[in-house]
Design a protein around this motif. Structure first.
Motif, mmCIF file in Angstrom:
data_model
loop_
_atom_site.group_PDB
_atom_site.id
_atom_site.type_symbol
_atom_site.label_atom_id
_atom_site.label_comp_id
_atom_site.label_asym_id
_atom_site.label_seq_id
_atom_site.Cartn_x
_atom_site.Cartn_y
_atom_site.Cartn_z
ATOM 1 N N TRP A 1 0.822 -1.202 0.000
ATOM 2 C CA TRP A 1 0.000 0.000 0.000
ATOM 3 C C TRP A 1 0.861 1.260 0.000
ATOM 4 N N LEU B 1 1.769 2.068 -3.423
ATOM 5 C CA LEU B 1 0.622 2.630 -4.125
ATOM 6 C C LEU B 1 0.401 4.090 -3.749
ATOM 7 N N GLN C 1 0.593 7.295 -6.259
ATOM 8 C CA GLN C 1 -0.461 8.283 -6.437
ATOM 9 C C GLN C 1 0.093 9.702 -6.330
ATOM 10 N N ARG D 1 -8.501 2.638 -6.538
ATOM 11 C CA ARG D 1 -9.190 1.362 -6.355
ATOM 12 C C ARG D 1 -10.567 1.479 -7.015
ATOM 13 N N PHE E 1 -4.759 -0.010 -10.929
ATOM 14 C CA PHE E 1 -3.451 -0.623 -10.717
ATOM 15 C C PHE E 1 -3.641 -2.117 -10.508
ATOM 16 N N TYR F 1 -1.114 -5.471 -8.827
ATOM 17 C CA TYR F 1 0.161 -5.954 -8.305
ATOM 18 C C TYR F 1 0.564 -7.206 -9.077
#
Length: 827
Positions: free
Chosen positions: A51, A54, A58, A71, A84, A86
């Motif tokens: 996270w 991420l 951003q 998300r 996105f 992974y």
């Protein structure tokens, strides 16, 4: 629901950390460099589940003006709704894979639906894995770190985050050849997994080995042990003394590469470079990034200044490419610079180690180790800094070692990347001019370093760094040396294949040629070319601007190479930039100001002219044919210039082989005609009317390589006078040529010590031998045949009458009167 709540809680708690973040993104010029389509959705692909990665992505996307990943649950990405994925989600059966399967199924059902998949690699800090490093265990970025570990990594490395965005790939492209989403997913996962591994290696480099471990490993190698035993037997020294000497040599050579030091140097050099430079011009970095993912890299750069070492590593570090291990002269290994450079990747090499087999074995073993472990290497083929501004003849010792090591290992391909460096002002330019006049070179020392700090009070314009077209070493060997793979023998019985030395010589010439092909025609150099071609190193400002404009038009009409760059193409801007940096004097006049280079400044300008003189070598040679003639038949013109082309090619490392010289000259001739510099009547070419501006510019072009052509003429005239059956001593002949050039320089009031540089005359003799015009004899003697006379006559035609007379009179006074009959004859 709980997972979603936890995500948003972590997002909220990460806000202070994200605000503290300091990042750098590659490639430069995002989002333009990615060329994302606004009509297709974007999906970023991250190599690991995190996270924090991420959240950082951003923030970086917002700062760069890229679509921000969000998300989106079970919805499909649409234009304006970036998402996105992974990479681990593609490798394990879970709900994310189900979502991706739906994405592939949607792409299959909707012919116009596609997604741009953008791989993004995030590097928290620039610390590659290092053996037994406690810092790495606690705080260095590591693949697959847990959440708490990742938090510590982000906290301690958040000010040094590198984000590498790769070119987007089409989702629909993965669908080709299959109608099964699961198979397409496996294909996607394999491709991205390999891609991320390559990017990581290119950015961080291979794992580092602690220096003591590396040195112990070197001393245990069979070739080094054999050299130690040989020295024990031949020197009658004790085994302990010889082994101690071997360890001292290894410690003298080996780098102590430290990414912590690189980070420190980055922070130290950034304000320094901002102070002394008005920016750094770089081109060709993208090809380096691409090659670093598939090849081991060897950088070969022109050597203008001690700043070269720092600038290359600095630029690569900022571009997200692992800086190389750098071959540096042992003269730089003094306190406190030596240790700092060593930690920045420098390994030290003596100027000469002939006759020291133990040092040779250790240095060769160290180079083998660098290549085998995948470290990139940087070295300077010229061996030392150029004092004249033009490329020196390459030294092939280190190149041979690196080539042999690279071709022996089969695990990974090797690419040799040439680098052109140019400076608006070289900090060492004053000392170069003094050394060319005979002043002894000052030894590098701490005291000299303190004196060098005065550069911080000056402005040096810009440095220009251009990464040229790579030589793929294995492919080059395939073309030049048949059967080389079997010629190296085995590990127990190593040998070099027959023809290896010729291969290295060809490689050295090719590398130097590609360095010059990556040339940057920067403002100071263009101004120097035009102003130094003026009879008295002075010109009216408007006329000088016109001449610079013509030079630029000439380069644009017939680019020297695809990699040539002209950073400023407006002649007025070129002159405005160069005038203060080159310290040109301005004399006000009612008819227009006059710009001139006086004394020392004129001498210094020759350095920058020489950086790009090869760009105008062919046009200047053609123009010189019209110095004393108005009309020349085209075939006769090409015949005469073709005969002199090999000499230009040798001195300037021109990119066309001898066999292509005539075509290159014909193309240049056509370009000059199209620009109005020459006129045509049938098969004859004519000089423009003497009162026209085109005629004045043609005269300017003829003087660009005037000194070079004069040196050719001196060599040819003196050889012509020596023609006969008696061999002559080569070294004495070259010294006579140098003395003649020095005398002419004094008689004509020239302030350019490079005019009588001995190495240039040595190169001319080498070229004459290669062309078969003179023959090499035993005991370093040469034999001159009758074929030299036509060359001497052609060379004389290129000179103005006063220079012709000066050369002929000086040669005649030495008793060389055999050539007198050549004056006044036509080409």
């Amino acid at each position: 629901m709980l997972q979603s709540a936890l995500f948003w809680l972590c997002w909220l708690m990460s806000r202070p950390l994200m605000a503290w973040l300091r990042h750098r993104s590659t490639p430069d010029g995002l989002p333009g460099a990615l060329k994302l389509s606004g009509e297709q959705p974007v999906c970023y692909v991250l190599p690991q589940r995190s996270w924090l990665d991420l959240f950082a992505l951003q923030r970086i996307c917002r700062a760069q003006g890229l679509p921000v990943p969000q998300r989106i649950g079970h919805s499909l990405p649409e234009p304006g709704r970036a998402t996105f994925i992974y990479l681990p989600a593609l490798l394990a059966p879970n709900r994310d894979v189900d979502s991706m399967e739906r994405l592939f199924a949607e792409a299959e059902q909707r012919d116009n639906y596609d997604v741009q998949l953008v791989p993004v690699s995030l590097f928290w800090g620039r610390q590659p894995e290092k053996e037994t490093s406690l810092f790495r265990i606690l705080f260095a970025d590591s693949f697959g770190a847990g959440r708490l570990h990742k938090l510590f990594i982000a906290i301690f490395n958040g000010r040094n985050l590198l984000a590498h965005f790769s070119e987007p790939v089409s989702l629909r492209g993965f669908m080709s050849g299959t109608t099964q989403p699961r198979r397409a997913l496996r294909k996607l996962a394999r491709v991205f997994n390999i891609h991320f591994l390559r990017v990581r290696t290119a950015t961080l480099g291979p794992s580092l080995v602690r220096r003591p471990v590396l040195i112990d490993g070197l001393l245990r190698l069979p070739a080094v042990r054999h050299a130690i035993e040989e020295e024990i037997a031949s020197s009658q020294k004790s085994a302990a003394k010889v082994r101690k000497r071997a360890r001292r040599i290894a410690e003298e050579i080996a780098a102590n590469y430290s990414t912590t030091t690189l980070s420190f140097l980055d922070r130290l050099l950034t304000p320094v470079f901002h102070r002394i430079f008005k920016g750094i011009e770089v081109q060709g970095l993208e090809r380096v990034r691409q090659l670093a993912q598939t090849h081991e890299i060897v950088f070969t750069a022109s050597h203008r200044s001690h700043l070269d070492y720092l600038l290359i590593s600095y630029v690569l570090y900022h571009a997200g490419v692992a800086p190389p291990h750098i071959a540096a002269g042992v003269n730089l290994n003094f306190w406190p610079v030596g240790g700092l450079l060593r930690r920045g990747g420098a390994f030290y090499i003596r100027r000469s180690f002939k006759g020291d087999p133990l040092y040779t074995a250790l240095f060769r073993a160290y180079v083998d180790m660098l290549i085998a472990r995948g470290y990139s290497i940087s070295f300077y083929p010229e061996g030392g800094r150029s004092r004249t501004g033009r490329l020196l003849q390459p030294k092939t010792g280190l190149m041979a070692m690196i080539t042999e090591s690279a071709l022996r290992q089969r695990a990974r391909k090797v690419a040799v990347i040439p680098i052109y460096l140019g400076y608006d002002r070289v900090p060492e330019a004053n000392s170069y001019a003094s050394e060319l006049r005979g002043t002894a070179k000052q030894k590098e020392s701490a005291q000299g370093l303190l004196k060098a700090t005065k550069v911080l009070t000056k402005s040096f314009g810009k440095p220009y760094i251009s990464f040229g077209e790579a030589v793929r070493l294995q492919e080059f060997a395939d073309r030049k040396l048949e059967g080389w793979r079997e010629g190296f023998g085995s590990a127990m019985q190593p040998r070099r294949p027959e023809g290896f030395n010729a291969l290295v010589a060809d490689l050295a010439t090719e590398v130097m040629s590609r360095i010059n092909s990556a040339v940057v025609a920067y403002p100071v150099a263009l101004t120097a070319v035009a102003l130094l071609a003026a009879p008295q190193k002075a010109a009216a400002e408007n006329e000088l601007s016109e001449q610079i404009e013509l030079l630029i038009r000439l380069l644009r009409a017939q680019p020297y190479s695809a990699d040539m760059n002209i950073p400023v193409s407006d002649a007025g801007e070129v002159l405005a930039w160069a005038t203060p940096i080159a310290r040109l004097s301005r004399i006000p006049h009612p008819w227009g100001d006059i710009l001139l280079a006086e004394g020392k400044q004129a001498t210094l300008l020759t350095y920058y002219r020489n950086n790009i003189e090869h760009l105008f070598a062919l046009s200047s040679l053609i123009a010189a044919m019209f110095r004393s003639r108005v009309r020349i038949p085209e075939a006769q013109l090409l015949d005469a210039t073709e005969g002199l082309y090999p000499f230009l090619r040798t001195e300037f490392f021109l990119r066309w082989p001898d066999a292509q010289g005539r075509q290159a000259l014909a193309d240049t001739l056509a370009t000059m005609e199209s620009l109005g510099l020459l006129q045509r009547e049938g098969t004859d070419l004519l000089r423009p009317e003497v009162t026209s501006s085109a005629s004045a510019i043609l005269s300017m072009l003829s003087r660009i390589t005037g000194e070079t052509l004069e040196r050719y003429c001196m060599t040819a005239v003196m050889l012509s006078a020596e023609a006969g059956e008696a061999p002559i001593a080569r070294k004495q002949f070259e010294e006579d040529c140098r003395s003649l050039a020095e005398r002419i320089a004094v008689l004509t009031g020239r302030m350019a010590p490079e005019f009588f540089d001995r190495t240039l005359f040595r190169g001319y003799v080498d070229t004459l031998i290669r062309l078969g015009l003179i023959a090499r004899q035993v005991d370093d003697h040469i034999l001159v045949g009758e074929r030299i006379h036509p060359l001497a006559r052609s060379a004389l035609e290129l000179l103005s009458p006063d220079i012709q007379q000066t050369i002929l009179q000086l040669v005649a006074r030495r008793g060389h009167d055999a050539i007198s009959a050549t004056s006044g004859q036509s080409v």
